[in-house]
Design a protein around this motif. Structure first.
Motif, PDB file in Angstrom:
ATOM      1  N   PHE A 129       0.836  -1.206   0.000  1.00 39.42           N
ATOM      2  CA  PHE A 129       0.000   0.000   0.000  1.00 39.42           C
ATOM      3  C   PHE A 129       0.870   1.255   0.000  1.00 39.42           C
ATOM      4  O   PHE A 129       0.611   2.207  -0.740  1.00 39.42           O
ATOM      5  N   GLY A 130       1.901   1.266   0.822  1.00 36.95           N
ATOM      6  CA  GLY A 130       2.797   2.414   0.848  1.00 36.95           C
ATOM      7  C   GLY A 130       3.458   2.654  -0.499  1.00 36.95           C
ATOM      8  O   GLY A 130       3.555   3.796  -0.977  1.00 36.95           O
ATOM      9  N   ALA A 131       3.914   1.586  -1.136  1.00 38.09           N
ATOM     10  CA  ALA A 131       4.547   1.727  -2.448  1.00 38.09           C
ATOM     11  C   ALA A 131       3.551   2.224  -3.491  1.00 38.09           C
ATOM     12  O   ALA A 131       3.892   3.053  -4.346  1.00 38.09           O
ATOM     13  N   ALA A 132       2.308   1.732  -3.435  1.00 38.54           N
ATOM     14  CA  ALA A 132       1.295   2.181  -4.384  1.00 38.54           C
ATOM     15  C   ALA A 132       0.956   3.648  -4.166  1.00 38.54           C
ATOM     16  O   ALA A 132       0.752   4.402  -5.135  1.00 38.54           O
ATOM     17  N   ASP A 133       0.908   4.073  -2.905  1.00 38.46           N
ATOM     18  CA  ASP A 133       0.637   5.480  -2.603  1.00 38.46           C
ATOM     19  C   ASP A 133       1.722   6.379  -3.188  1.00 38.46           C
ATOM     20  O   ASP A 133       1.429   7.425  -3.781  1.00 38.46           O
ATOM     21  N   ILE A 134       2.971   5.978  -3.037  1.00 39.96           N
ATOM     22  CA  ILE A 134       4.079   6.769  -3.585  1.00 39.96           C
ATOM     23  C   ILE A 134       3.978   6.847  -5.104  1.00 39.96           C
ATOM     24  O   ILE A 134       4.155   7.915  -5.710  1.00 39.96           O
ATOM     25  N   ALA A 135       3.695   5.721  -5.750  1.00 43.24           N
ATOM     26  CA  ALA A 135       3.578   5.716  -7.210  1.00 43.24           C
ATOM     27  C   ALA A 135       2.446   6.619  -7.672  1.00 43.24           C
ATOM     28  O   ALA A 135       2.598   7.392  -8.633  1.00 43.24           O
ATOM     29  N   LEU A 136       1.301   6.534  -6.994  1.00 44.70           N
ATOM     30  CA  LEU A 136       0.149   7.335  -7.383  1.00 44.70           C
ATOM     31  C   LEU A 136       0.445   8.823  -7.225  1.00 44.70           C
ATOM     32  O   LEU A 136       0.203   9.621  -8.142  1.00 44.70           O
ATOM     33  N   ARG A 137       0.989   9.207  -6.086  1.00 38.30           N
ATOM     34  CA  ARG A 137       1.240  10.632  -5.832  1.00 38.30           C
ATOM     35  C   ARG A 137       2.351  11.174  -6.726  1.00 38.30           C
ATOM     36  O   ARG A 137       2.303  12.337  -7.155  1.00 38.30           O
ATOM     37  N   GLY A 138       3.335  10.348  -7.033  1.00 40.07           N
ATOM     38  CA  GLY A 138       4.371  10.779  -7.968  1.00 40.07           C
ATOM     39  C   GLY A 138       3.812  11.015  -9.360  1.00 40.07           C
ATOM     40  O   GLY A 138       4.155  11.985 -10.033  1.00 40.07           O
ATOM     41  N   GLY A 139       2.927  10.119  -9.797  1.00 41.63           N
ATOM     42  CA  GLY A 139       2.292  10.290 -11.104  1.00 41.63           C
ATOM     43  C   GLY A 139       1.433  11.529 -11.166  1.00 41.63           C
ATOM     44  O   GLY A 139       1.471  12.289 -12.147  1.00 41.63           O
ATOM     45  N   TRP A 140       0.652  11.778 -10.085  1.00 40.11           N
ATOM     46  CA  TRP A 140      -0.177  12.989 -10.060  1.00 40.11           C
ATOM     47  C   TRP A 140       0.698  14.247 -10.080  1.00 40.11           C
ATOM     48  O   TRP A 140       0.346  15.237 -10.738  1.00 40.11           O
ATOM     49  N   ALA A 141       1.797  14.230  -9.351  1.00 42.17           N
ATOM     50  CA  ALA A 141       2.673  15.406  -9.319  1.00 42.17           C
ATOM     51  C   ALA A 141       3.209  15.716 -10.717  1.00 42.17           C
ATOM     52  O   ALA A 141       3.263  16.879 -11.137  1.00 42.17           O
TER      53      ALA A 141
END
Length: 348
Positions: free
Chosen positions: A225-237
């Motif tokens: 979950f933590g890794a997915a959160d980082i990927a999602l927020r990086g993509g949005w940024a």
């Protein structure tokens, strides 16, 4: 029951698509100051259903193309698609009729026509008598159109109703000059909008991981979950940065910034899906119809990216002579004394 109907037996995706097209005229146009809001609207639809966004994004893109090429807004009740795939075994040729109104006829096979039974009109790429790429406006009730839905063999994205069209002297109208579709700045703006759809389609996987960890605080699931959160927020940024750049530079060549955004979104969505599959296990793949459909649909949707070909194009472009501050490297080179900027083709 046909394969095309098996995943959407009640036509729910089609009904939602019809409803959304009635509201699409109010969406901000890309490059007009509210590109981020446009992409967030697309991402929200993608989070709802992958087949639905496949249809709706094409309709919204068609409206943006028509506006950019100086055409009036289509009348209410019309539903549009953009069919731009150019596989080597399917090509459409446009024969102009010589009139001043852009009249023409189309002949050939057009592959990957998503929404063919659902839309009223389409913008489709084709080739003129001089072998120049061009864009045509096609009404789907025109004579000389045969649809082949049997060409779609996959169980994925069946509700998008993708068909091959065989055109035989079909009346159409050329839109803009030959090459105008590819030369316009909005070509790349639309490509970045697709990236927002990819990332929006991955959001339910992150929410499923969050729900799993909230129910059962297991270390490995929490790590996924933590890794997915980082990927999602990086993509949005990356997408937010790209939207701001496009709004600030609406007429500029956006190829580099959009290639980055698309590749970042593709990688984020792919990583998120992998983390979800490993953490959630087989249960949702077999017993959660919506999530199982998304596991099936999203890999196909992501293949609108050309994977390593796009990575190679980005790298080649960044290393080419003449890439200046827009390439994003100059600020970093200024804090790296002794580095010869010529190795990257970038002037500090």
């Amino acid at each position: 029951m046909t394969a095309s109907a098996s995943r959407d037996p009640d036509g729910d995706v089609a009904r939602q698509f019809f409803r959304l097209t009635e509201q699409a005229g109010d969406m901000p146009l890309p490059g007009a100051g509210n590109t981020w809001q446009r992409w967030m609207a697309l991402a929200q639809v993608a989070a709802q259903d992958v087949c639905l966004i496949k249809l709706f994004e094409a309709h919204a893109d068609a409206l943006a193309i028509l506006a950019e090429l100086g055409r009036p807004k289509p009348p209410p009740g019309t539903r549009w698609a953009v069919w731009a795939a150019e596989p080597p075994d399917a090509r459409v040729v446009l024969h102009a009729d010589g009139g001043a109104n852009g009249g023409a006829v189309l002949s050939g096979r057009k592959a990957w026509c998503s929404g063919a039974p659902l839309v009223t009109h389409a913008l489709l790429t084709c080739w003129d008598a001089r072998e120049q790429p061009c864009l045509a406006v096609l009404a789907l009730d025109a004579p000389g159109i045969a649809a082949d839905e049997g060409a779609w063999r996959s169980p994925a994205m069946t509700a998008a109703r993708t068909a091959d069209l065989v055109l035989d002297g079909t009346p159409a109208r050329q839109l803009g000059a030959s090459g105008a579709y590819l030369r316009r700045p909005g070509f790349w703006h639309g490509g970045a909008g697709i990236a927002a759809c990819w990332l929006g389609a991955a959001v339910p996987f992150v929410l499923a991981l969050r729900a799993l960890v909230a129910r059962r605080a297991e270390a490995h699931a929490a790590a996924h979950f933590g890794a997915a959160d980082i990927a999602l927020r990086g993509g949005w940024a990356m997408l937010r940065e790209t939207a701001a750049w496009i709004d600030a530079n609406p007429a500029a060549d956006a190829v580099t910034v959009v290639q980055r955004a698309r590749l970042a979104a593709e990688k984020a969505a792919t990583d998120i899906m992998a983390h979800a599959g490993r953490a959630l296990g087989a249960g949702p793949l077999c017993r959660d119809a919506a999530l199982a459909a998304r596991f099936c649909d999203l890999p196909v949707f992501l293949r609108q990216s050309h994977a390593e070909r796009d990575l190679a194009a980005l790298g080649t472009g960044l290393a080419a002579p003449g890439q200046g501050s827009d390439a994003g490297w100059a600020p970093w080179l200024s804090v790296m004394p002794g580095l010869d900027p010529s190795c990257l083709g970038v002037a500090p």
